[in-house]
Scaffold this active site. Structure first.
Site, mmCIF file in Angstrom:
data_model
loop_
_atom_site.group_PDB
_atom_site.id
_atom_site.type_symbol
_atom_site.label_atom_id
_atom_site.label_comp_id
_atom_site.label_asym_id
_atom_site.label_seq_id
_atom_site.Cartn_x
_atom_site.Cartn_y
_atom_site.Cartn_z
ATOM 1 N N PRO A 87 6.910 -17.986 17.877
ATOM 2 C CG PRO A 87 6.891 -17.938 15.451
ATOM 3 C CD PRO A 87 7.713 -17.892 16.876
ATOM 4 C CD GLU A 114 14.340 -17.627 7.761
ATOM 5 O OE1 GLU A 114 15.473 -17.661 8.229
ATOM 6 O OE2 GLU A 114 13.720 -16.799 7.278
ATOM 7 N NE ARG A 152 -2.701 -1.821 31.313
ATOM 8 C CZ ARG A 152 -3.382 -0.653 31.179
ATOM 9 N NH1 ARG A 152 -2.774 0.509 30.766
ATOM 10 N NH2 ARG A 152 -4.538 -0.313 31.863
ATOM 11 C CG ASP A 167 -7.579 -3.046 32.379
ATOM 12 O OD1 ASP A 167 -8.016 -1.996 32.104
ATOM 13 O OD2 ASP A 167 -6.257 -3.265 32.442
HETATM 14 N N1 4GX Z 1 4.958 -14.367 19.024
HETATM 15 N N2 4GX Z 1 8.478 -14.320 16.130
HETATM 16 C C1 4GX Z 1 10.730 -14.702 16.721
HETATM 17 C C2 4GX Z 1 12.443 -15.770 15.356
HETATM 18 C C3 4GX Z 1 12.437 -17.070 16.177
HETATM 19 C C4 4GX Z 1 12.034 -18.188 15.398
HETATM 20 C C5 4GX Z 1 12.147 -19.357 16.193
HETATM 21 C C6 4GX Z 1 12.947 -18.079 18.058
HETATM 22 C C7 4GX Z 1 12.591 -19.262 17.332
HETATM 23 C C8 4GX Z 1 6.266 -14.322 17.427
HETATM 24 C C9 4GX Z 1 4.914 -14.291 17.873
HETATM 25 C C10 4GX Z 1 7.001 -14.320 16.088
HETATM 26 C C11 4GX Z 1 8.963 -14.696 14.464
HETATM 27 C C12 4GX Z 1 9.368 -14.012 16.738
HETATM 28 C C13 4GX Z 1 10.124 -15.603 14.528
HETATM 29 N N3 4GX Z 1 12.724 -16.982 17.439
HETATM 30 N N4 4GX Z 1 7.051 -14.385 18.527
HETATM 31 N N5 4GX Z 1 11.165 -15.006 15.319
HETATM 32 N N6 4GX Z 1 4.194 -14.674 16.982
HETATM 33 O O1 4GX Z 1 6.363 -14.533 15.174
HETATM 34 O O2 4GX Z 1 6.185 -14.396 19.453
#
Ligand code: 4GX
Length: 252
Positions: A87, A114, A152, A167
């Site tokens: 995120p 986390e 795609r 698209d």
């Molecule tokens: N878009 N997540 C990854 C674990 C994490 C946390 C910190 C790396 C660093 C998300 C999103 C997402 C939740 C995937 C936490 N990994 N990933 N995960 N939205 O929410 O890509």
């Protein structure tokens, strides 16, 4: 194109990647996907990949050594662009999808818990990408989203090349409405022009409706879109209408 993925839940990938467009693309040798279990790169008996955070506080942190070992091992014989799904990443959009699709090799790092030890980013990550501002439990679904969108764009994967060009987003506007049989349903009729056989008129209608849909649902896209003559005319009409609705200013 070669796409690798690192995860502690490799079993999540195969059913999705074996199905439909991506399944066929893999059978035809257009894309190769290699999913590996991060735990195979641990060196302890319990295959542990997380630990408590230095400095305290709740939540677990993924440890750096298995990631670094795994990325280096999977990169040998390849030289993939290494993407961490998180995120904290830059938000994925069509331009980024096309850019990623132009790379011959991608390695996707799918974390859980986390957080991930900062040194993983420093040592083995080229780019951090998010699929949207909400929190999931792991990077596996974001990786599948990215694989599907990127696939795609790989030449030959979508058999009808025109459908990728058409698209929405590639043209900068949303799609126009679509209809199929029956011609009347629950009192709602298909717009007459679509049944007319007049292809030029149909094209003008579609261009106008694409602009109208974008103005109604995603007005933020309009300034960046390349508009046809029909669309510029529709935009001028829409602006004149909204001007006519405004209360008159005191100066008249
Ligand atoms: N878009 N997540 C990854 C674990 C994490 C946390 C910190 C790396 C660093 C998300 C999103 C997402 C939740 C995937 C936490 N990994 N990933 N995960 N939205 O929410 O890509």
């Amino acid at each position: 194109m070669w796409i690798g993925a690192l995860t502690i839940f490799p079993e999540l990938f195969e059913p999705f990647l074996a199905t439909s467009l991506i399944g066929r693309a893999r059978e035809r040798g257009l894309i190769a996907v290699e999913v590996r279990n991060l735990r195979d790169f641990t060196e302890d008996r319990h295959r542990v990949v997380d630990d408590e955070p230095y400095g305290g506080g709740g939540g677990m942190v993924m440890t750096a050594p298995p990631w670094v070992r795994a990325v280096r091992e999977l990169s040998a014989g390849h030289s993939p662009w290494r993407v961490l799904l998180s995120p904290q990443g830059r938000r994925l959009d069509d331009a980024k999808v096309q850019e990623l699709a132009s790379r011959p090799e991608l390695l996707l790092l799918c974390g859980r818990y986390e957080a991930i030890d900062e040194r993983v980013r420093e040592l083995v990550v080229d780019e951090e990408i998010s699929i949207g501002d909400y929190v999931l439990s792991g990077g596996e679904l974001p990786a599948l989203v990215l694989i599907e969108a990127v696939s795609r764009c790989v030449p030959g994967v979508v058999q009808q090349a025109s459908s990728v060009e058409r698209d929405s987003f590639r043209r900068g506007l949303l799609d126009h409405p679509h209809y199929t049989r029956p011609p009347a349903f629950e009192g709602l009729e298909v717009p007459e022009v679509l049944l007319s056989g007049d292809h030029a008129a149909i094209e003008r209608w579609r261009e106008r409706e694409a602009l109208r849909a974008t103005l109604a649902k995603r007005p933020d896209l309009v300034p960046g879109a390349a508009l046809s003559a029909e669309q510029r005319a529709e935009l001028a009409r829409a602006r004149a209408d909204s001007e006519a609705c405004k209360p008159r200013s005191g100066k008249g």
